[in-house]
Structures are given as C-alpha cells and as structure tokens.
Motif scaffolding. Structure first.
Motif, PDB file in Angstrom:
ATOM      1  N   TYR A  11       0.805  -1.233   0.000  1.00 43.57           N
ATOM      2  CA  TYR A  11       0.000   0.000   0.000  1.00 43.57           C
ATOM      3  C   TYR A  11       0.837   1.282   0.000  1.00 43.57           C
ATOM      4  O   TYR A  11       0.277   2.367   0.097  1.00 43.57           O
ATOM      5  CB  TYR A  11      -0.920   0.011   1.217  1.00 43.57           C
ATOM      6  CG  TYR A  11      -1.898  -1.139   1.219  1.00 43.57           C
ATOM      7  CD1 TYR A  11      -3.030  -1.117   0.404  1.00 43.57           C
ATOM      8  CD2 TYR A  11      -1.672  -2.264   2.009  1.00 43.57           C
ATOM      9  CE1 TYR A  11      -3.919  -2.172   0.390  1.00 43.57           C
ATOM     10  CE2 TYR A  11      -2.556  -3.329   2.002  1.00 43.57           C
ATOM     11  CZ  TYR A  11      -3.679  -3.280   1.191  1.00 43.57           C
ATOM     12  OH  TYR A  11      -4.554  -4.327   1.179  1.00 43.57           O
ATOM     13  N   VAL A  12       2.156   1.156  -0.080  1.00 44.93           N
ATOM     14  CA  VAL A  12       3.003   2.349   0.063  1.00 44.93           C
ATOM     15  C   VAL A  12       2.659   3.394  -0.997  1.00 44.93           C
ATOM     16  O   VAL A  12       2.442   4.579  -0.691  1.00 44.93           O
ATOM     17  CB  VAL A  12       4.493   1.953  -0.044  1.00 44.93           C
ATOM     18  CG1 VAL A  12       5.375   3.197  -0.042  1.00 44.93           C
ATOM     19  CG2 VAL A  12       4.860   1.040   1.103  1.00 44.93           C
ATOM     20  N   GLU A  13       2.591   2.950  -2.255  1.00 45.04           N
ATOM     21  CA  GLU A  13       2.344   3.897  -3.339  1.00 45.04           C
ATOM     22  C   GLU A  13       0.939   4.506  -3.202  1.00 45.04           C
ATOM     23  O   GLU A  13       0.756   5.724  -3.339  1.00 45.04           O
ATOM     24  CB  GLU A  13       2.483   3.177  -4.684  1.00 45.04           C
ATOM     25  CG  GLU A  13       2.527   4.139  -5.842  1.00 45.04           C
ATOM     26  CD  GLU A  13       2.669   3.415  -7.189  1.00 45.04           C
ATOM     27  OE1 GLU A  13       3.062   2.227  -7.201  1.00 45.04           O
ATOM     28  OE2 GLU A  13       2.367   4.053  -8.205  1.00 45.04           O
ATOM     29  N   ALA A  14      -0.047   3.651  -2.890  1.00 44.50           N
ATOM     30  CA  ALA A  14      -1.433   4.126  -2.747  1.00 44.50           C
ATOM     31  C   ALA A  14      -1.528   5.145  -1.610  1.00 44.50           C
ATOM     32  O   ALA A  14      -2.220   6.167  -1.735  1.00 44.50           O
ATOM     33  CB  ALA A  14      -2.361   2.950  -2.471  1.00 44.50           C
TER      34      ALA A  14
ATOM     35  N   LYS B 102      -0.199   8.531  -2.651  1.00 42.48           N
ATOM     36  CA  LYS B 102      -1.103   9.232  -3.582  1.00 42.48           C
ATOM     37  C   LYS B 102      -2.360   9.728  -2.877  1.00 42.48           C
ATOM     38  O   LYS B 102      -2.821  10.840  -3.119  1.00 42.48           O
ATOM     39  CB  LYS B 102      -1.520   8.284  -4.716  1.00 42.48           C
ATOM     40  CG  LYS B 102      -0.442   8.128  -5.775  1.00 42.48           C
ATOM     41  CD  LYS B 102      -0.980   7.324  -6.936  1.00 42.48           C
ATOM     42  CE  LYS B 102       0.103   7.179  -8.006  1.00 42.48           C
ATOM     43  NZ  LYS B 102      -0.014   5.927  -8.741  1.00 42.48           N
ATOM     44  N   ALA B 103      -2.934   8.877  -2.016  1.00 43.00           N
ATOM     45  CA  ALA B 103      -4.221   9.229  -1.405  1.00 43.00           C
ATOM     46  C   ALA B 103      -4.075  10.277  -0.313  1.00 43.00           C
ATOM     47  O   ALA B 103      -4.991  11.058  -0.075  1.00 43.00           O
ATOM     48  CB  ALA B 103      -4.880   7.973  -0.823  1.00 43.00           C
TER      49      ALA B 103
ATOM     50  N   VAL C 262       4.793   8.244   5.093  1.00 45.73           N
ATOM     51  CA  VAL C 262       4.469   6.815   5.044  1.00 45.73           C
ATOM     52  C   VAL C 262       5.633   6.039   5.646  1.00 45.73           C
ATOM     53  O   VAL C 262       6.776   6.192   5.214  1.00 45.73           O
ATOM     54  CB  VAL C 262       4.191   6.344   3.598  1.00 45.73           C
ATOM     55  CG1 VAL C 262       3.850   4.853   3.584  1.00 45.73           C
ATOM     56  CG2 VAL C 262       3.055   7.156   2.982  1.00 45.73           C
ATOM     57  N   VAL C 263       5.347   5.268   6.687  1.00 45.26           N
ATOM     58  CA  VAL C 263       6.354   4.415   7.312  1.00 45.26           C
ATOM     59  C   VAL C 263       6.021   2.976   6.913  1.00 45.26           C
ATOM     60  O   VAL C 263       4.881   2.537   7.061  1.00 45.26           O
ATOM     61  CB  VAL C 263       6.336   4.584   8.846  1.00 45.26           C
ATOM     62  CG1 VAL C 263       7.136   3.486   9.524  1.00 45.26           C
ATOM     63  CG2 VAL C 263       6.866   5.961   9.238  1.00 45.26           C
ATOM     64  N   VAL C 264       7.019   2.275   6.381  1.00 43.41           N
ATOM     65  CA  VAL C 264       6.773   0.934   5.840  1.00 43.41           C
ATOM     66  C   VAL C 264       7.201  -0.138   6.837  1.00 43.41           C
ATOM     67  O   VAL C 264       8.321  -0.108   7.353  1.00 43.41           O
ATOM     68  CB  VAL C 264       7.549   0.737   4.516  1.00 43.41           C
ATOM     69  CG1 VAL C 264       7.081  -0.536   3.812  1.00 43.41           C
ATOM     70  CG2 VAL C 264       7.387   1.938   3.617  1.00 43.41           C
TER      71      VAL C 264
END
Ligand code: GLY
Ligand code: MN
Ligand code: MN
Length: 357
Positions: free
Chosen positions: A55-58, A61-62, A68-70
């Motif tokens: 979900y990192v890319e989503a 974008k959203a 964003v921490v992965v």
C-alpha cells in the motif's frame, strides 16, 4: 482545516501526546482518502500512515500530507509505533478502545512500554464524522442520486416470474453502471410474505401478481454510502397492504418534515411510532426510525427511543419507518436526508407514492 487538524484541535493535543487509529473508517476520514491497510499515527506535529509494501504507493497518492512508514518482517506495526513514540517523546498514547482487540492492545503496550499512559479516544473521530463537511455532502449527494436513478431504472425490469435474486442483480448492476464504486451494504429484496422480514436475504422466490416488493439498497461513491428503501406493488395490492403503505408513507413524510437542527433524536422516532401505533399497527414497527450515514452505513446518532442526542446541521440521517405483518408482508420507505438549521433536505429524490406495476 483538514480532518486530522480537526481531531488534533478537538483533543487539544499536547506535544507529548500521540494518537493511533486502527479503525479503517476513521483512517479513511482522517487521511481524507486512504483506504488501504495499516494504521495512522498522529501528534500535534506529525501525520503518519504505517503500512506494508502493498500500500506504500497508494498511501502516498491518497494522503500526500502524511509521511508513510513501511513495515517489514522484522519491523512490524507495533515496533514502528514504538519507534515513532520514542522519537517524539510521547508520554501519552490515545487509542480506540472500542475497536482494538485486547490482544492487539497488549501487543502495542508491550512494544511501546509501560511508562507511557494509554488513554481511550472515546470515539472522538466518530464524533467529528457526525457532521459532514460541504465536500462530504457533495459526495453523498452523488451516492444518493445513483440509488434514486437505479430505482427508477429497475421498475421497468420487474415482472412476474423474476426471482428476488434476479431483481437484486438488476439493481446492483444498475448502480454500478451509474457510477457506484461499491455497494454500501448487502441489498435487501423482500417480496410477498418475505416483506415481514426487515432484513430479508434475497432468494429464489419468484415475484407474483399481488406482491408488495421491498428493495433496500445503497451505493458507495468516493468512500461514502447512500441508503434508500422503496416498496412497490406488482399488480393491485390488497386493501390491507394499501393501508399499510399509506400509514408508512405518512409516518415517513411526517418525520422527514420534523427533522431540523436542535431536535432530539428520540422525539422524531416517537412521532413515527405513535402514528403507526394509532393506525392499528402497535408492535409492528420494531426497529429504530433511522441512523446517520457516512463512510459507514450505520453511524451515530440514531433516530431511536434510546438515543437522546440532538440533531445538528450537516448530519446525514435516514428516515425509514416500516410495518411488518408476519405471514402477510411488509412496507418500508427510507430516504437519506441532510439535516439543516431550519429543516431538512432529502438526498434521496425518488418518488415515494405507491408505484403499482
Ligand atoms: N439497509 C440497512 C438499513 O436501512 O439500515
Ligand atoms: Mn436501508
Ligand atoms: Mn438505513
């Protein structure tokens, strides 16, 4: 002001207070559009989505305003929260005690540490979600328009011999064709004697002349739900069912007209209940009159005997009285309505007078 700013302001977050959000509906609301898995971490200064590779890319974008921490296999969600709390010097962590399972909470506490105090959020995000912003109302208007249009379109398809399941498919396909991104809930189709089941599951029963058919359905658009119900007659209904219909219609119209900011929820519910009882149907309207709608199909406050909340302008709420006669059938009419300062506006615009097909 963004939704997460509104939450920070509402909670008067001190620099040492962190908030973790696990409920997907609250995550969607606070990020203003992130619908993937994971959780959200908020402080007065920071906005973070913690999620995994998928979900990192989503997420980026959203919710461009969020870091964003992965996560990874050796750095799971709770470890990420612990690292963020340590970096920010968090001494108090607010969490959704109504949502987080005890096991998950214990795991979080073990990772973040006993020295931090854990304070329930008391559904603060849900409280914010009760009053819709103008942008949310625009989206909900679209969702409601799809259901109203789908209802009109499907009338031409209803015929004797069609099964409840076939009618359900027609309705759902029509909503998707009109722009629904998802269904707001499982469609209810209740024909003939099945109409006495408020939450009937559509099945193989074939529609026949003389049936009343209740259709309760909703579309999701931009993450927001609509909710509407209409009962139609296939051929001339019995005199008894006509009377039931007129009773429900009158109760629905009366309560919709009574909606306004400042009114108490249980009083609106009582209007419908007293009227339906007075028409000889005491005990045949066994559910609440309505509920707020938004990212979730059922939100607070409710129009019910046990809800003493006051309506506010900007709430979007259903008005859905029904009368259910076991072995005979039932009628429910439901509009989704916007509460205003001096009244209300139905977002559901489909006609309500009895349609005889
Ligand atoms: N469709 C469920 C409800 O009307 O509340
Ligand atoms: Mn409904
Ligand atoms: Mn409803």
């Amino acid at each position: 002001m963004t939704a997460s700013d509104r939450l920070a302001e509402m909670l008067r977050l001190s620099p040492k207070t962190g908030v973790v959000i696990h409920d997907p509906s609250n995550i969607f609301y606070l990020t203003e559009g992130y619908a993937g898995e994971g959780l959200v971490y908020i402080t007065a200064e920071r906005r973070v989505i913690i999620t995994d590779f998928r979900y990192v890319e989503a997420a980026g974008k959203a919710a461009p305003a969020f870091e964003v921490v992965v996560t990874s296999h050796d750095r799971q969600q709770t470890k990420c929260v612990a690292e963020l709390c340590a970096a920010d010097g968090v001494t108090e962590l607010r969490f959704e005690s109504n949502y987080l399972p005890v096991d998950a909470f214990e795991k979080l506490r073990a990772a973040v540490g006993e020295e931090v105090s854990y304070v329930p959020l008391k559904q603060a995000p849900q409280t914010l979600r009760q009053v819709k912003t103008p942008a949310e109302i625009v989206t909900m208007r679209k969702a409601a328009a799809i259901t109203s249009e789908a209802f009109e379109a499907v009338l031409a398809k209803i015929h004797p011999g069609m099964t409840e399941t076939e009618l359900r498919l027609e309705l759902e396909n029509t909503m998707y064709r009109l722009g629904a991104e998802a269904l707001a809930f499982d469609t209810i189709i209740a024909s003939g004697e099945n109409g006495s089941l408020p939450h009937a599951v559509p099945g193989s029963r074939k529609l026949q002349k003389g049936d009343m058919i209740t259709m309760d359905f909703g579309a999701k658009v931009g993450g927001y739900c609509s909710d509407m119900t209409r009962t139609v007659a296939l051929g001339e209904p019995s005199a008894e069912m006509r009377k039931v219909y007129q009773t429900v219609l009158r109760a629905q119209a009366m309560c919709e007209a009574a909606l306004a900011a400042g009114k108490n929820c249980f009083e609106i519910d009582r209007l419908a209940r007293d009227y339906i009882d007075s028409q000889g149907y005491a005990g045949r309207f066994g559910h609440g009159l309505g509920h707020c709608v938004g990212i979730d199909i059922h939100e607070d406050p409710r129009l019910s005997p046990s809800c003493h909340d006051t309506l506010k302008a900007g709430m979007v709420i259903t008005v859905e009285p029904g009368v259910y006669l076991p072995g005979i059938g039932g009628v429910r009419i439901e509009n989704t309505c916007l509460v205003k300062e001096n009244g209300s506006e139905p977002l559901t615009t489909a006609r309500k007078e009895l349609v005889v097909l």
